[in-house]
Every structure is written in structure tokens, then in C-alpha cells.
Design a protein around this motif. Structure first.
Motif, PDB file in Angstrom:
ATOM      1  N   GLY A 104       0.775  -1.230   0.000  1.00 34.97           N
ATOM      2  CA  GLY A 104       0.000   0.000   0.000  1.00 34.97           C
ATOM      3  C   GLY A 104       0.807   1.281   0.000  1.00 34.97           C
ATOM      4  O   GLY A 104       0.465   2.234  -0.708  1.00 34.97           O
ATOM      5  N   HIS A 105       1.869   1.318   0.779  1.00 31.57           N
ATOM      6  CA  HIS A 105       2.675   2.542   0.855  1.00 31.57           C
ATOM      7  C   HIS A 105       3.326   2.841  -0.501  1.00 31.57           C
ATOM      8  O   HIS A 105       3.425   4.002  -0.909  1.00 31.57           O
ATOM      9  N   SER A 106       3.740   1.779  -1.205  1.00 27.47           N
ATOM     10  CA  SER A 106       4.328   1.988  -2.531  1.00 27.47           C
ATOM     11  C   SER A 106       3.277   2.475  -3.529  1.00 27.47           C
ATOM     12  O   SER A 106       3.580   3.307  -4.401  1.00 27.47           O
ATOM     13  N   CYS A 107       2.049   1.977  -3.397  1.00 21.31           N
ATOM     14  CA  CYS A 107       0.960   2.459  -4.263  1.00 21.31           C
ATOM     15  C   CYS A 107       0.759   3.958  -4.052  1.00 21.31           C
ATOM     16  O   CYS A 107       0.602   4.729  -5.011  1.00 21.31           O
ATOM     17  N   TYR A 108       0.760   4.359  -2.785  1.00 23.47           N
ATOM     18  CA  TYR A 108       0.601   5.776  -2.430  1.00 23.47           C
ATOM     19  C   TYR A 108       1.735   6.622  -3.014  1.00 23.47           C
ATOM     20  O   TYR A 108       1.502   7.675  -3.615  1.00 23.47           O
ATOM     21  N   LYS A 109       2.969   6.134  -2.865  1.00 24.79           N
ATOM     22  CA  LYS A 109       4.115   6.891  -3.363  1.00 24.79           C
ATOM     23  C   LYS A 109       4.058   7.038  -4.878  1.00 24.79           C
ATOM     24  O   LYS A 109       4.301   8.129  -5.417  1.00 24.79           O
ATOM     25  N   PHE A 110       3.712   5.944  -5.577  1.00 24.43           N
ATOM     26  CA  PHE A 110       3.647   6.047  -7.035  1.00 24.43           C
ATOM     27  C   PHE A 110       2.483   6.944  -7.449  1.00 24.43           C
ATOM     28  O   PHE A 110       2.587   7.677  -8.444  1.00 24.43           O
ATOM     29  N   GLY A 111       1.393   6.913  -6.704  1.00 28.97           N
ATOM     30  CA  GLY A 111       0.296   7.838  -6.972  1.00 28.97           C
ATOM     31  C   GLY A 111       0.762   9.279  -6.900  1.00 28.97           C
ATOM     32  O   GLY A 111       0.402  10.110  -7.745  1.00 28.97           O
ATOM     33  N   ASN A 112       1.581   9.588  -5.900  1.00 32.60           N
ATOM     34  CA  ASN A 112       2.124  10.947  -5.782  1.00 32.60           C
ATOM     35  C   ASN A 112       3.059  11.283  -6.940  1.00 32.60           C
ATOM     36  O   ASN A 112       3.078  12.423  -7.430  1.00 32.60           O
ATOM     37  N   TYR A 113       3.844  10.294  -7.371  1.00 28.41           N
ATOM     38  CA  TYR A 113       4.726  10.513  -8.522  1.00 28.41           C
ATOM     39  C   TYR A 113       3.909  10.860  -9.764  1.00 28.41           C
ATOM     40  O   TYR A 113       4.302  11.719 -10.558  1.00 28.41           O
ATOM     41  N   ARG A 114       2.775  10.189  -9.938  1.00 31.70           N
ATOM     42  CA  ARG A 114       1.904  10.480 -11.075  1.00 31.70           C
ATOM     43  C   ARG A 114       1.294  11.884 -10.965  1.00 31.70           C
ATOM     44  O   ARG A 114       1.110  12.571 -11.969  1.00 31.70           O
ATOM     45  N   VAL A 115       0.959  12.294  -9.750  1.00 36.64           N
ATOM     46  CA  VAL A 115       0.414  13.643  -9.552  1.00 36.64           C
ATOM     47  C   VAL A 115       1.442  14.698  -9.951  1.00 36.64           C
ATOM     48  O   VAL A 115       1.115  15.688 -10.609  1.00 36.64           O
ATOM     49  N   LEU A 116       2.690  14.474  -9.561  1.00 31.44           N
ATOM     50  CA  LEU A 116       3.745  15.464  -9.768  1.00 31.44           C
ATOM     51  C   LEU A 116       4.450  15.334 -11.119  1.00 31.44           C
ATOM     52  O   LEU A 116       5.137  16.267 -11.550  1.00 31.44           O
ATOM     53  N   GLY A 117       4.292  14.169 -11.761  1.00 29.03           N
ATOM     54  CA  GLY A 117       5.080  13.920 -12.965  1.00 29.03           C
ATOM     55  C   GLY A 117       6.540  13.718 -12.624  1.00 29.03           C
ATOM     56  O   GLY A 117       7.430  14.053 -13.403  1.00 29.03           O
ATOM     57  N   ARG A 118       6.794  13.150 -11.467  1.00 26.30           N
ATOM     58  CA  ARG A 118       8.168  12.933 -11.007  1.00 26.30           C
ATOM     59  C   ARG A 118       8.647  11.548 -11.449  1.00 26.30           C
ATOM     60  O   ARG A 118       8.093  10.533 -11.045  1.00 26.30           O
ATOM     61  N   GLY A 119       9.663  11.508 -12.275  1.00 26.89           N
ATOM     62  CA  GLY A 119      10.219  10.236 -12.723  1.00 26.89           C
ATOM     63  C   GLY A 119       9.314   9.463 -13.664  1.00 26.89           C
ATOM     64  O   GLY A 119       9.616   8.326 -14.018  1.00 26.89           O
ATOM     65  N   CYS A 120       8.209  10.070 -14.045  1.00 27.66           N
ATOM     66  CA  CYS A 120       7.243   9.414 -14.927  1.00 27.66           C
ATOM     67  C   CYS A 120       6.310  10.488 -15.479  1.00 27.66           C
ATOM     68  O   CYS A 120       6.352  11.647 -15.054  1.00 27.66           O
ATOM     69  N   GLU A 121       5.450  10.086 -16.387  1.00 26.53           N
ATOM     70  CA  GLU A 121       4.493  11.028 -16.963  1.00 26.53           C
ATOM     71  C   GLU A 121       3.442  11.426 -15.925  1.00 26.53           C
ATOM     72  O   GLU A 121       2.989  10.591 -15.138  1.00 26.53           O
ATOM     73  N   LYS A 122       3.055  12.685 -15.924  1.00 23.90           N
ATOM     74  CA  LYS A 122       1.995  13.150 -15.045  1.00 23.90           C
ATOM     75  C   LYS A 122       0.649  12.674 -15.594  1.00 23.90           C
ATOM     76  O   LYS A 122       0.252  13.013 -16.711  1.00 23.90           O
ATOM     77  N   LYS A 123      -0.059  11.851 -14.809  1.00 21.71           N
ATOM     78  CA  LYS A 123      -1.347  11.309 -15.244  1.00 21.71           C
ATOM     79  C   LYS A 123      -2.287  11.218 -14.034  1.00 21.71           C
ATOM     80  O   LYS A 123      -2.114  10.355 -13.180  1.00 21.71           O
ATOM     81  N   MET A 124      -3.245  12.105 -13.960  1.00 21.68           N
ATOM     82  CA  MET A 124      -4.103  12.172 -12.786  1.00 21.68           C
ATOM     83  C   MET A 124      -5.036  10.971 -12.672  1.00 21.68           C
ATOM     84  O   MET A 124      -5.346  10.535 -11.562  1.00 21.68           O
ATOM     85  N   ASP A 125      -5.471  10.429 -13.796  1.00 20.13           N
ATOM     86  CA  ASP A 125      -6.345   9.253 -13.700  1.00 20.13           C
ATOM     87  C   ASP A 125      -5.585   8.061 -13.124  1.00 20.13           C
ATOM     88  O   ASP A 125      -6.115   7.277 -12.325  1.00 20.13           O
ATOM     89  N   ASP A 126      -4.316   7.933 -13.496  1.00 24.69           N
ATOM     90  CA  ASP A 126      -3.472   6.867 -12.959  1.00 24.69           C
ATOM     91  C   ASP A 126      -3.150   7.141 -11.487  1.00 24.69           C
ATOM     92  O   ASP A 126      -3.114   6.219 -10.664  1.00 24.69           O
ATOM     93  N   ALA A 127      -2.921   8.407 -11.160  1.00 23.61           N
ATOM     94  CA  ALA A 127      -2.665   8.777  -9.769  1.00 23.61           C
ATOM     95  C   ALA A 127      -3.842   8.369  -8.893  1.00 23.61           C
ATOM     96  O   ALA A 127      -3.662   7.795  -7.803  1.00 23.61           O
ATOM     97  N   LEU A 128      -5.044   8.653  -9.368  1.00 18.98           N
ATOM     98  CA  LEU A 128      -6.240   8.281  -8.610  1.00 18.98           C
ATOM     99  C   LEU A 128      -6.316   6.774  -8.429  1.00 18.98           C
ATOM    100  O   LEU A 128      -6.599   6.278  -7.329  1.00 18.98           O
ATOM    101  N   LYS A 129      -6.037   6.034  -9.483  1.00 18.76           N
ATOM    102  CA  LYS A 129      -6.081   4.571  -9.412  1.00 18.76           C
ATOM    103  C   LYS A 129      -5.149   4.034  -8.335  1.00 18.76           C
ATOM    104  O   LYS A 129      -5.533   3.153  -7.545  1.00 18.76           O
ATOM    105  N   TYR A 130      -3.944   4.583  -8.273  1.00 21.56           N
ATOM    106  CA  TYR A 130      -2.968   4.085  -7.298  1.00 21.56           C
ATOM    107  C   TYR A 130      -3.294   4.542  -5.873  1.00 21.56           C
ATOM    108  O   TYR A 130      -3.059   3.799  -4.915  1.00 21.56           O
ATOM    109  N   HIS A 131      -3.851   5.733  -5.725  1.00 22.62           N
ATOM    110  CA  HIS A 131      -4.255   6.161  -4.384  1.00 22.62           C
ATOM    111  C   HIS A 131      -5.444   5.342  -3.892  1.00 22.62           C
ATOM    112  O   HIS A 131      -5.508   4.983  -2.700  1.00 22.62           O
ATOM    113  N   VAL A 132      -6.372   5.038  -4.787  1.00 22.54           N
ATOM    114  CA  VAL A 132      -7.511   4.186  -4.400  1.00 22.54           C
ATOM    115  C   VAL A 132      -7.012   2.799  -4.001  1.00 22.54           C
ATOM    116  O   VAL A 132      -7.472   2.226  -2.995  1.00 22.54           O
TER     117      VAL A 132
END
Length: 226
Positions: free
Chosen positions: A69-97
Motif C-alpha cells: 500500500g505505501h508503494s501504491c501511495y508513493k507512485f500515486g504521488n509521482y503520477r500527480v507530480l510527474g516525477r520520474g514518470c508522466e503526469k497522469k491524474m487518472d493513474d494517480a487516482l487509481k494508485y491512491h484508491v
């Protein structure tokens, strides 16, 4: 695989230590197949090596393959920020959920923020409230604070309800949120959602002040230490 003792005051030994701790985390992740080890490796890549692209990949894989779970949260944040990967809010939501479903409450909180902010489709305050309340019910103070805020202001599909706002503000305060304590003080002072009570208003006001003083003291100590 134990890492030997080092004198971290010595620059050469400190560098050797960091090199070996990275090897240790890789061993835990790839040889021992430890989800915690993979998360530690990603944290190491992020905070020590500043390799956000590799960190993002490890966080994502640890979430997808190991359901950590913690890794899902961290990758969700990476998607929000576009850090180390493409910024994708729909994917960010998926990983936070997913983080939320796996029991990592900051993920519930962030899913609520994304729904409430309209970052993916239209704003959905009812869905946001659902996630905030789940986080609150698991004693995550920011979930309680956000739920109280929705009830204080009222939003589409979430009618203003000061009694519920008071309930969640009190819990957020009890969990250590100074802004919630200040809100509880004002509610008692005005009689919003609860019977007016000057004594309790003052009590929560002082509690908020003590928390603020503690934060300011910690910040001053950190600045001095730097």
C-alpha cells in the motif's frame, strides 16, 4: 546480508555505507522478494540517489506485483507530480484508491482530494467525502479535517451540516490537528453544531495554541540546528 558498522563522520566510510545499504536493499527486494525491502530500495533511490525514474518504477512494481500500500501511495504521488514518470491524474487516482483499499490511509485522503478537486472528470464531493471518512474512521487526522471542512462549507451532494462538521472536527483535534481544534473552539463560541459553551471554547482555543507553539518551537530548533 548484514551491513558492517561504519564511522559515518568519515566521508569515505559514509559513501561506502551508502553503497552497501543500496546493495542490501536490492538483495532484500530482488533475492528475498521482500515487499518492504523493495519499498526501502525505492526510498533509497529517491532520497539518496535522487534517481526518481528508477524509484518510480520500483514503487509501481511493488504496488502492482506485491500489493504494498505505501508503494501504491508513493507512485500515486509521482503520477500527480510527474516525477520520474508522466503526469497522469487518472493513474494517480487509481494508485491512491488501491493504497486505500490496501489499508494505507494517506491514499484514502489523497483519493478524496483528487475527487474533490475535479482532477479526474467532474468534481465528486460525495465520493471525496466517502474517502475522507474512511481515512478518519481509521484515525487519519487529515481525513477527519477534510470531512469536517466539507460539512462546514457544504458542497454539491454534501449538504452543510454543522453537527457532523463538529463531530469530525473534534476527532481531528483529538488526533492532533491544531486547525481542527481552532474550528472546535469557534463552534463552541458561536454555538454552531453544538451547544454554545465559552469554557469549552477557551479549552480548545488553548489546545490549538499549545499545538501551534510546539510546531513553532520545533521549526526554530530545526533552523538553529541547520
Amino acid at each position: 546480508m548484514a551491513v558492517p558498522a561504519y564511522d559515518l563522520r568519515d566521508e569515505k566510510q559514509a559513501k561506502e555505507y551508502l553503497k552497501n545499504i543500496g546493495i542490501e536493499f536490492r538483495f532484500q527486494c530482488y533475492s528475498e522478494k521482500s515487499a518492504e525491502g523493495c519499498h526501502r530500495l525505492a526510498d533509497f533511490l529517491e532520497s539518496i540517489q535522487k534517481d526518481f525514474e528508477k524509484a518510480a518504477k520500483v514503487f509501481q512494481t511493488n504496488c502492482d506485483d506485491n500489493n504494498y500500500g505505501h508503494s501504491c501511495y508513493k507512485f500515486g504521488n509521482y503520477r500527480v507530480l510527474g516525477r520520474g514518470c508522466e503526469k497522469k491524474m487518472d493513474d494517480a487516482l487509481k494508485y491512491h484508491v488501491k493504497a486505500c483499499e490496501l489499508g494505507y490511509m494517506p491514499g484514502c485522503h489523497n483519493a478524496g482530494l483528487i475527487y474533490g478537486g475535479g482532477k479526474v472528470g467532474d468534481k465528486d464531493f460525495r465520493k471525496a467525502l466517502e474517502y475522507f471518512i474512511k481515512a478518519c474512521n481509521n484515525d487519519y487526522q487529515f481525513g477527519c479535517y477534510q470531512a469536517s471542512g466539507l460539512y462546514i462549507s457544504g458542497r454539491k451532494d454534501v449538504p452543510k451540516d454543522m453537527a457532523k462538521a463538529f463531530k469530525y472536527s473534534v476527532k481531528a483535534c483529538e488526533l492532533g490537528n491544531m486547525y481542527a481544534c481552532s474550528n472546535v473552539s469557534q463552534m463552541y463560541q458561536k454555538g454552531d453544531g453544538v451547544k454554545k459553551d465559552e469554557r469549552l471554547s477557551e479549552k480548545y482555543k488553548q489546545q490549538a495554541k499549545e499545538m501551534a507553539d510546539a510546531v513553532n518551537k520545533a521549526q526554530r530548533t530545526l533552523t538553529f540546528g541547520q
